[in-house]
Scaffold this active site. Structure first.
Site, PDB file in Angstrom:
ATOM      1  CG  ASN A   1     -39.666  63.788  22.465  1.00 31.55           C
ATOM      2  OD1 ASN A   1     -40.255  62.727  22.476  1.00 31.55           O
ATOM      3  ND2 ASN A   1     -39.393  64.413  21.333  1.00 31.55           N
TER       4      ASN A   1
ATOM      5  CD  GLU B   1     -40.952  68.288  19.780  1.00 36.21           C
ATOM      6  OE1 GLU B   1     -41.765  68.738  18.943  1.00 36.21           O
ATOM      7  OE2 GLU B   1     -39.933  67.644  19.469  1.00 36.21           O
TER       8      GLU B   1
ATOM      9  CB  CYS C   1     -34.583  65.488  26.265  1.00 39.69           C
ATOM     10  SG  CYS C   1     -33.695  66.543  25.123  1.00 39.69           S
TER      11      CYS C   1
ATOM     12  CD  GLU D   1     -32.716  61.252  26.390  1.00 40.04           C
ATOM     13  OE1 GLU D   1     -33.631  62.086  26.227  1.00 40.04           O
ATOM     14  OE2 GLU D   1     -31.924  60.916  25.488  1.00 40.04           O
TER      15      GLU D   1
ATOM     16  CB  CYS E   1     -29.059  66.251  23.765  1.00 40.28           C
ATOM     17  SG  CYS E   1     -29.847  66.901  25.255  1.00 40.28           S
TER      18      CYS E   1
ATOM     19  CB  CYS F   1     -30.021  64.325  28.271  1.00 44.20           C
ATOM     20  SG  CYS F   1     -31.677  64.922  27.872  1.00 44.20           S
TER      21      CYS F   1
END
Ligand code: THU
Length: 160
Positions: A62, A64, A73, A75, A112, A115
């Protein structure tokens, strides 16, 4: 009117030691990827590793941003990296792990919704199931055989 029941299937492993050898190796790569996560705001680090059918492993974590929604994210970093570098190579397996600076993550961390939608796009594109293994830092590992098990009623190109 009728109610329709939709069933999805997961496989639960008691721990990383119980995984098939290939999946265990891939999960360890996800742990490696997690080390380089850039998560100064949430301090929740996620690592992802994708095994391609040509044997290449593509890793992501990830990333940010101070403008929070601009982060992304693990993924999606991994799958977009795979799709941009190896656009026509099928993805066999995805492994995901996560840890937090505030507690030991013992429960499997599921991808999530955004994703799932993204992964689903590429499963449909490649016309072949993508296996997903996910866990926290320790403890149980969940496996799904297809994105359909994670996102049973997906929006896809058939609506366009
Ligand atoms: N995160 C992921 O990398 N993957 C997920 O599926 C869930 C959340 C990241 C995004 C953010 O950097 C941090 O975890 C906390 O939400």
């Amino acid at each position: 009117m009728k109610k329709v029941e939709i069933k999805t299937q997961i496989t639960v492993f008691e721990g990383i030691e119980e995984l098939p050898e290939k999946a265990k190796k891939l999960m360890l790569q996800a742990f490696e990827a997690k080390k380089d996560a850039y998560a100064p705001y949430s301090k929740f680090r996620v690592g992802a590793a994708l095994l391609l059918e040509n044997g290449v492993v593509v890793k992501g974590n990830n990333q940010e941003n101070a403008a929070y929604p601009s982060g992304i994210c693990a993924e999606r970093v991994a799958i977009w990296k795979a799709s941009s570098e190896f656009p026509n190579v099928k993805i066999i397996t995805l492994a995901i792990t996560a840890s937090s600076s505030s507690q030991i993550v013992k429960e499997p961390v599921a991808p999530c919704g955004a994703c799932r939608q993204t992964l689903s796009e590429y499963e449909l594109k490649q016309q072949q199931n993508m296996e997903v293994y996910f866990m926290g830092e320790v403890g149980k590992v969940i496996k799904t055989d297809s994105l359909i098990d994670l996102l049973p009623i997906a929006f896809d190109k058939s609506f366009l």
